[in-house]
Design an enzyme around this catalytic site. Structure first.
Site, short mmCIF file in Angstrom:
data_model
loop_
_atom_site.label_atom_id
_atom_site.label_comp_id
_atom_site.label_asym_id
_atom_site.label_seq_id
_atom_site.Cartn_x
_atom_site.Cartn_y
_atom_site.Cartn_z
N HIS A 59 2.39 -7.57 -31.24
CA HIS A 59 3.55 -7.13 -30.45
C HIS A 59 4.41 -8.31 -30.01
O HIS A 59 4.56 -8.57 -28.82
CB HIS A 59 3.07 -6.36 -29.23
CG HIS A 59 2.33 -5.10 -29.55
ND1 HIS A 59 1.03 -5.10 -29.99
CD2 HIS A 59 2.72 -3.80 -29.52
CE1 HIS A 59 0.63 -3.85 -30.20
NE2 HIS A 59 1.63 -3.05 -29.92
N SER A 146 -5.55 -0.79 -22.34
CA SER A 146 -5.29 0.56 -21.87
C SER A 146 -4.38 0.35 -20.67
O SER A 146 -4.77 -0.30 -19.70
CB SER A 146 -6.59 1.26 -21.49
OG SER A 146 -6.29 2.59 -21.10
N ASP A 176 7.07 -1.87 -18.47
CA ASP A 176 7.72 -0.75 -17.76
C ASP A 176 7.15 0.59 -18.20
O ASP A 176 6.93 1.47 -17.38
CB ASP A 176 9.24 -0.78 -17.87
CG ASP A 176 9.76 -1.01 -19.29
OD1 ASP A 176 8.95 -1.27 -20.20
OD2 ASP A 176 10.99 -0.96 -19.48
N ASN A 206 11.73 -3.94 -19.79
CA ASN A 206 12.47 -4.25 -21.03
C ASN A 206 13.03 -3.01 -21.71
O ASN A 206 13.49 -3.08 -22.85
CB ASN A 206 11.60 -5.11 -21.96
CG ASN A 206 10.42 -4.35 -22.53
OD1 ASN A 206 10.38 -3.12 -22.54
ND2 ASN A 206 9.43 -5.08 -23.03
N LEU A 208 12.32 -0.55 -23.48
CA LEU A 208 11.83 0.17 -24.65
C LEU A 208 10.32 0.37 -24.63
O LEU A 208 9.56 -0.57 -24.44
CB LEU A 208 12.22 -0.60 -25.92
CG LEU A 208 13.73 -0.61 -26.20
CD1 LEU A 208 14.05 -1.64 -27.27
CD2 LEU A 208 14.21 0.77 -26.62
N ARG A 340 -29.27 10.59 -1.80
CA ARG A 340 -27.97 9.98 -1.49
C ARG A 340 -27.99 9.32 -0.12
O ARG A 340 -27.38 8.28 0.10
CB ARG A 340 -26.84 11.01 -1.58
CG ARG A 340 -26.99 12.21 -0.65
CD ARG A 340 -25.91 13.27 -0.90
NE ARG A 340 -26.18 14.47 -0.15
CZ ARG A 340 -25.33 15.04 0.70
NH1 ARG A 340 -24.13 14.52 0.91
NH2 ARG A 340 -25.66 16.14 1.35
N GLU A 388 -9.68 7.41 -7.49
CA GLU A 388 -10.87 6.87 -8.16
C GLU A 388 -10.52 5.85 -9.22
O GLU A 388 -11.30 4.92 -9.47
CB GLU A 388 -11.70 8.02 -8.76
CG GLU A 388 -12.30 8.99 -7.75
CD GLU A 388 -11.30 10.03 -7.23
OE1 GLU A 388 -10.15 10.08 -7.75
OE2 GLU A 388 -11.65 10.81 -6.33
N GLN A 449 -17.12 20.71 -8.54
CA GLN A 449 -17.77 19.64 -7.78
C GLN A 449 -19.08 19.16 -8.41
O GLN A 449 -19.75 18.29 -7.86
CB GLN A 449 -18.07 20.11 -6.34
CG GLN A 449 -16.97 20.91 -5.68
CD GLN A 449 -15.72 20.10 -5.39
OE1 GLN A 449 -15.78 19.11 -4.70
NE2 GLN A 449 -14.59 20.52 -5.95
N ARG A 495 -27.76 15.98 -3.94
CA ARG A 495 -27.27 16.55 -2.70
C ARG A 495 -28.42 17.06 -1.82
O ARG A 495 -28.52 16.68 -0.66
CB ARG A 495 -26.28 17.68 -2.98
CG ARG A 495 -25.64 18.25 -1.73
CD ARG A 495 -24.60 19.31 -2.06
NE ARG A 495 -24.09 19.89 -0.83
CZ ARG A 495 -24.68 20.84 -0.16
NH1 ARG A 495 -25.82 21.35 -0.61
NH2 ARG A 495 -24.16 21.32 0.97
#
Lengths: 647, 647
Positions: A59, A146, A176, A206, A208, A340, A388, A449, A495
């Site tokens: 690029h 990414s 951008d 830029n 584009l 937990r 997150e 959930q 839980r």
């Protein structure tokens, strides 16, 4: 009297002359500086073009739009010790627009980190100069490519620096197109909230994108308004005007409580007439003859020009602690504990012992119990609110600074950051993920959930450690083990409360398991993990009443799974049969790890797991409905034994 | 003359009297209306409290903050036919803050959709009134509960409506905590860019998150500035002031080219003194005695009060097309085609035949080739720019309107939307996902761009169809098949061009496979998919030279995998051995589907797949490095045969 005859006239003239002289001198100096930095920018451009043409892909035009800003940054402001990239006092440069990798490679090459000629290996097998930055290239703060993750990573770096007083600056170069990614705005909120005035976002507008103009093209006010509304200190410039660029970098040196956004209007491919602001040049390397034409336009470039980076006055390298022990807790044998909750307590204790441990929360600290850590180590607790993606990439930044970030939220909501987890994995970040509320056993809240894809998510990524304790004692031991482990680790927590299965003196290991029930006459083995351990034990008890002996293994380590023990079980049991039971969807879960471990060993693996979308209900109803409770296990054992007998 | 004696005095008095009388009348009418709507709001509050107490869990206080706005919306503005929830002319109400489900259930109950008494089954096993909305409850536009997705879903609904002229409004109720999710800002950009002035975001700024105050608490200007900067028409109100609420809904009836944001300052638990704006009440149902106290505060509520919704004047229900055929293309036998390119061409053709097909792009249309669809069906092409989360949830909204959305981007970047994919799955949305650039075979771009977890991602979700064609002809047929399939489907497409394996007349099916090479004396089977089909064929040729016959199967359908054919292969081959080869990480991929399909069948499955993070290089170098090329297959076959012989 004519004015020229005034006694002040000569004085005035002298003053004016002196002024003009000084102005000319200054102007010359500036022009000389500019011309020197312009020369360097030309050399930067040259290498971005040469390396991509040599590679035959890449690029170059995305590098060229940012070349002027990056050159001035490196030439005048960037403080860095190329011999110690991990020195915590170094300024940091995060290339969020990872496809502009050749620019990054050129910058550090011109800073003397390696001969520029090596850039000719760009994108070739075995080269550290990959298509997008990866950790093999040690000057990359993170793997990027990414889009939209760089500002969060930079915020993580800046946060560690701010909280621990390293006094350095973090520069993040973004494109951008990538500002359309929501994560950018999560990061912006976070940076402003944490007052990261050592963080400088350099926005290369830029115009584009890959396939067309971006949503806002060159409507600069769209970006300016947004970053202002997100409480950034905004500096809007022409990204090819050297004086404006320099002034912007000068300004950001003064920390005033707000993160900076240098919003620069630039042109993709700038500096080469036939690339400058032209459509159709995204992600295309120049052909040999095009390159020659381009290099002609760059005129004579002095190939020996280099950046002389200032070194930070101090050096401190992050160190990895190989063994984190813990203050052992005595759990009451008759009491039930939620894993937990135990995790939260242990993490707080480990945090006292190890000052590199950070805890990150997404507004669920009273569910994951990182609130315990907050109470004792507020200075290393990071509230990320319900964002997150940013949370995970901030953790990647913290890890790069030598921290051990624990990222905790509902397992279901870790999927929100799947791409950030993937990229943090590529970055080789040392992050510990804690997913609470796994499986249908959470009960009434319903499918949105329930963490039922989390083993699959973390498991597909090579080398991730995945553990799932079923009781308080195994939780205590496993939290310390994953804290000591260098690299990705994921722990599932439950839980509901569960009774103790283990004794305080039992020991655990990554890659281990525990045989909880066995006899000399076991017909088959049930391998369970987490909540299903209790169902397996219940089923074994039921079956025993009917004189069917089964072995029960707690596979608290899911990856690596304890292949040796499972093989042993398969060999030693009568029917060479292993039934895996898990509170996770059937594909990509624990069962697939167990099956893979037993590939080639004579015998059979049968998977019991969740096969459909669940619903609201009690834990018992939902585990029964999913076919992973004691009655389902008992029924499956009986049915396979029946078949075996018939066969 | 005294003024009272003026001839105009009486006139003036009469006019003034009349004015006062009319004013009083109007005031009374308003007050009466307000008092009537206040009564209804009290009834709404009552049911939110009663149902959650009955359930013993849930989020009553999150319902109460929005109760006044929701009541006025349903009482005066919401146009909807409860007998036909899918009528495309209905207004739509998206509950983005899914945990306020009891509010949603109460609203439609009070609209006469079902007896309110049924709400006492809230959160109970088998009830349609789940903890968070799911499609079993037919008035939910989507499953919600993973926060920050509602505005995108609403944008999808509003987009279909806008483009096809249904003339309805889409109301999205969001919480404030969830505005931290980046997806909200992706949706905001999208809605403004698409000028969705039929979309109304109702922001319930109740200050309190789950574990603490939100990032901005009641700093209303933070939200106002942000939504203004994102080009929304902003109306800021007191969310408990009936006149302000009414005025806001009045205003949004006038479409003026911009989406609306009603930004409402509210109080969590409002209406009940001991809940109102109090900490520590998130996600807690009232105990019986607390409920009694609360109901007393609500005073006498007329339980018979109901909303009389206006019905839309027209009714049109979406229909599913079971069979989408295609204009068949004749591919030239000697030519090579990239499956991604063929996909684009076929999608454009299918779009001509079926007007419900939409294509969604994330600024990679020239890589995925949805640009072909844009050229021919611009009115059904949706440019989402680089914002994959919003793209997927918009698709879920389009699907609810009866559209068949094709979502296409790099497979690697679909992971960015893993949670949205999960929730769209729970929503039973009819979306087709196309992931291009899969595997290490993309070459030079490096690991950030490689789709290597995508089968795992889609595969763990129950019932998702996953296909991967290896050549142009299978692509052509499979695109039509997944378009016809109702529900989730995912197709992997390849970056490099591949030769034709099939003939134009060959037929394909979801759940099918093709045996490409076999003999009467096959020692084992190689099952490949996508790019590895060519490696398997090459390996088979190599092995044949050494008189080793192997069978080669193209498993173009990964889920469901063709269990029968694989079983047949296992049975018919000498060593009862299946080697799977795929360009995907080893856990959670095709190999695990094949293994599961063969569970219990005597024989063995060996998986060849990617086991480590790849790098830049040529396709050939990277496939070799990953151990999935012809030479790796050949070597594996020889080594297992050797072992078998020894054994």
């Amino acid at each position: 009297m004519h004015i020229c005859q005034s006694p002040y006239w000569n004085n005035c003239c002298a003053i004016l002359d002196a002024f003009v002289q000084r102005f000319q001198h200054l102007k010359e100096r500036i022009m000389k500086n500019i011309s020197s930095v312009q020369d360097k920018a030309r050399l930067v451009r040259k290498w971005c073009l040469v390396s991509t043409t040599e590679a035959g892909s890449g690029h170059p035009t995305s590098c060229l739009s940012a070349a002027d800003m990056a050159t001035i940054l490196f030439d005048r402001y960037f403080t860095y010790d190329t011999e110690n990239p991990l020195n915590v006092y170094n300024d940091r440069f995060v290339l969020s627009k990872g496809h502009a990798a050749p620019l990054l490679y050129t910058l550090f090459g011109m800073a003397g980190a390696y001969p520029l000629d090596e850039l000719k290996t760009l994108r070739k097998f075995g080269s550290v100069f990959e298509g997008h930055p990866v950790p093999n290239y040690k000057y990359a703060e993170a793997a990027t490519g990414s889009l939209g993750q760089g500002l969060s990573i930079g915020a993580g770096l800046a946060l560690a620096s701010k909280r621990e007083g390293f006094g350095n600056k973090v520069y993040v170069l973004t494109g951008d197109g990538e500002l359309a990614e929501g994560q950018v705005w999560e990061a912006a909120n976070f940076a402003a909230h944490e007052k990261l005035d050592n963080l400088v976002a350099i926005l290369d507008i830029n115009r584009l994108g890959q396939s067309q103009e971006t949503m806002f093209g060159h409507q600069m006010e769209e970006y300016i308004n947004k970053f202002k509304a997100f409480d950034f200190e905004v500096i809007s410039i022409d990204g090819h005007n050297y004086e404006e660029i320099d002034q912007a970098f000068q300004t950001v040196q003064n920390a005033n409580g707000k993160p900076y956004a240098i919003i620069a209007k630039t042109f993709k491919g700038h500096g080469i007439s036939f690339l400058d602001n032209k459509d159709g040049w995204h992600g295309k390397a120049l052909k040999k003859e095009e390159l020659e034409k381009a290099l002609k336009e760059l005129e004579q470039v002095n190939s020996d020009l280099r950046f002389q980076l200032k070194k930070p006055s101090e050096t401190k390298m992050p160190t990895h602690v190989d063994r984190i022990t813990q203050t052992s807790i005595t759990f009451e044998p008759k009491k039930e504990y939620a894993t937990r909750e135990v995790f939260g307590e242990i993490l707080a204790k480990l945090g006292t012992e190890n000052k590199e441990i950070y805890a990150l929360d997404g507004d669920v600290m009273n569910s994951t119990f990182t609130e315990d850590f907050k109470k004792t180590h507020a200075e290393r607790f990071v509230e990320c609110y319900i964002a997150e993606q940013n949370m995970v990439s901030v953790a990647a930044g913290l890890s790069r600074m030598g921290k051990i970030p624990f990222v905790a939220t509902f397992a279901a909501f870790l999927t929100r950051a799947a791409d950030q987890i993937r990229m943090a994995g590529v970055s080789e970040a040392n992050i510990k993920f804690i997913g609470s509320h796994v499986g249908v056993s959470i009960g009434e809240d319903g499918p949105s959930q329930m963490g039922l894809e989390d083993i699959s998510l973390f498991g597909s990524f090579p080398g991730t450690v995945i553990v799932q304790p079923c009781d308080a004692i195994s939780t205590e031991k496993l939290v310390a083990l994953i804290a000591s482990h260098k690299g990705f680790a994921y722990m599932r927590t439950l839980r509901p409360k569960t009774p103790l299965v283990y004794k305080n003196e039992d020991s655990f290991s990554i890659g281990g398991s525990k045989i909880l029930q066995q006899s000399d006459d076991d017909l088959l083995t049930i391998a369970a993990t987490g909540i299903t351990v209790f169902e397996a034990l219940k089923a074994a008890d039921e079956l025993k009443k009917e004189h069917i002996n089964v072995r029960v293994v707690d596979c608290y380590s899911i990856q690596p799974v304890d292949a040796n023990t499972l093989k042993k079980c398969l060999n030693e049991t009568h029917h060479k049969l292993l039934i895996t039971v898990e509170d996770h969807f059937i594909h990509g879960g624990f069962g697939d790890f167990a099956t893979a471990a037993l590939s080639g060993v004579p015998g059979q693996v049968i998977k019991l797991a969740v096969k459909k979308i669940s619903c609201s209900g009690t834990k018992e109803e939902l585990m029964k409905d999913a076919g992973i409770d004691a009655s389902a296990i008992t029924a499956k054992v009986k049915s396979v034994l029946k078949k075996e007998v018939v066969m």
